[in-house]
Enzyme design. Sequence first.
Site, PDB file in Angstrom:
ATOM      1  N   CYS A  66      43.709  36.589  42.490  1.00  0.00           N
ATOM      2  CA  CYS A  66      43.991  35.901  41.221  1.00  0.00           C
ATOM      3  C   CYS A  66      43.392  36.667  40.048  1.00  0.00           C
ATOM      4  O   CYS A  66      44.008  36.771  38.982  1.00  0.00           O
ATOM      5  CB  CYS A  66      43.427  34.479  41.236  1.00  0.00           C
ATOM      6  SG  CYS A  66      44.152  33.407  42.482  1.00  0.00           S
ATOM      7  N   CYS A  86      39.125  33.376  43.703  1.00  0.00           N
ATOM      8  CA  CYS A  86      40.224  34.122  44.314  1.00  0.00           C
ATOM      9  C   CYS A  86      40.295  35.543  43.747  1.00  0.00           C
ATOM     10  O   CYS A  86      40.648  35.728  42.585  1.00  0.00           O
ATOM     11  CB  CYS A  86      41.524  33.353  44.061  1.00  0.00           C
ATOM     12  SG  CYS A  86      43.025  34.245  44.440  1.00  0.00           S
TER      13      CYS A  86
END
Length: 102
Positions: free
Chosen positions: A34, A31
């Site tokens: 993230c 991600c």
Amino acid sequence: MSVKDVNNERFQAEVLDSDKPVLVDFWASWCGPCRMVSPIVDEIAQENPDLKVVKVNVDEEQELALRFGIMSIPTLLVVKDGQVVNQAVGVRPKEQILDLLK
């Protein structure tokens, strides 16, 4: 204070039973957003010894992600006295993450 990786087995003790407020970062290695939030979360952990900060890898801990209704990542939860009191989804600047903790 350093950031801890927690799994389903340690979640109760580390998060729900904590005597400190807990910032929980639900993330995954693939991600991109993230990876943008992670250093901010790490910095908050270092600067706030009165706060516990943990990370939950949603790929490894799908049961926890389901339990907390995580549909998008990164998702940040603030847990106080065993209850989720605030949350945010997506990339946030440090100031907004700190505001979640108030």
